[in-house]
Motif scaffolding. Structure first.
Motif: not given
Lengths: 112, 112
Positions: B31, B34, B93, B97-100
């Motif tokens: 996704y 960063h 990411m 679940n969009y967790q880093l």
């Protein structure tokens, strides 16, 4: 200016006690996160929230809980502190998953 | 278990020299990637959020590239200055679940 603040900055407590770390952000971000940072590890996600009344477990959630009753605050509670939970804790928030996370200054927690 | 690897772990660079380091991440369910800069006694600050394969981002003397198909990103610093001394973190990411998921960081020390 919008900001994210953590309190306390430092805390020493004893094993078995309940401890709550505060995190308050004025960005009006829906997404908030709690991480712990230990030597030799990257930041590890404890709990996260994507909005009011929403909470989710992260990678290392055992022994921790959070609640999200408003947009600004995500307090982290250690139900019964253990020496393994001695760490530096960071709170962060973001506007959306694709946006960068803004971090607080951290809380250094020592459990004796 | 998803893993994010950063190399090298630490790096000493002469002031004025250019340098680069690597972040490797899973190539599936991508996704975003960063990059953060973390100075001692401060909190992490976002440098870049990269989402597209082949993406290149630049901020002053710092730039980053992204290859999502092979699962790596490079961070470049041109003409290193003492104020560039910090730990550089990358975080992957996933779209489920969009967790880093964070790497352990590359610690950069600039020698005057």
């Amino acid at each position: 200016d919008a900001e994210i603040t953590q309190s306390p900055r430092h805390k020493i407590t004893e094993t078995g006690r309940q401890v709550t770390l505060a995190c308050h952000q004025t960005w009006n971000h829906n997404n908030m996160f709690w991480y712990r940072q230990d030597l030799g590890h990257g930041l590890r996600l404890i709990h996260y929230s994507y909005g009011v009344q929403d909470t989710n477990k992260g990678e290392v959630s055992d022994g921790y809980s959070v609640s999200r009753s408003n947009t600004e605050d995500l307090p982290l509670t250690l139900e019964s502190a253990a020496s393994s939970q001695t760490s530096v804790y960071f709170c962060a928030s973001s506007e959306s998953p694709g946006q960068p996370q803004h971090f607080g200054d951290g809380t250094r927690l020592s459990i004796l | 278990i998803l893993n994010v690897e950063q190399s090298p772990q630490s790096l000493h660079v002469q002031e004025g020299d250019s340098t680069n380091f690597t972040c490797s991440f899973p190539s599936s369910n991508f996704y975003a990637l960063h990059w953060y800069r973390w100075e001692t006694a401060k909190s992490p600050e976002a440098l870049f959020v990269m989402t597209l394969n082949g993406d290149e981002k630049k901020k002053g003397r710092i730039s980053a590239t992204l290859n999502t198909k092979e699962g790596y990103s490079y961070l470049y610093i041109k003409g290193s200055q003492p104020e560039d001394s910090a730990t550089y973190l990358c975080a992957f990411m996933q779209d489920s679940n969009y967790q880093l998921i964070w790497g352990a960081g590359t610690k950069l020390i600039i020698k005057p």
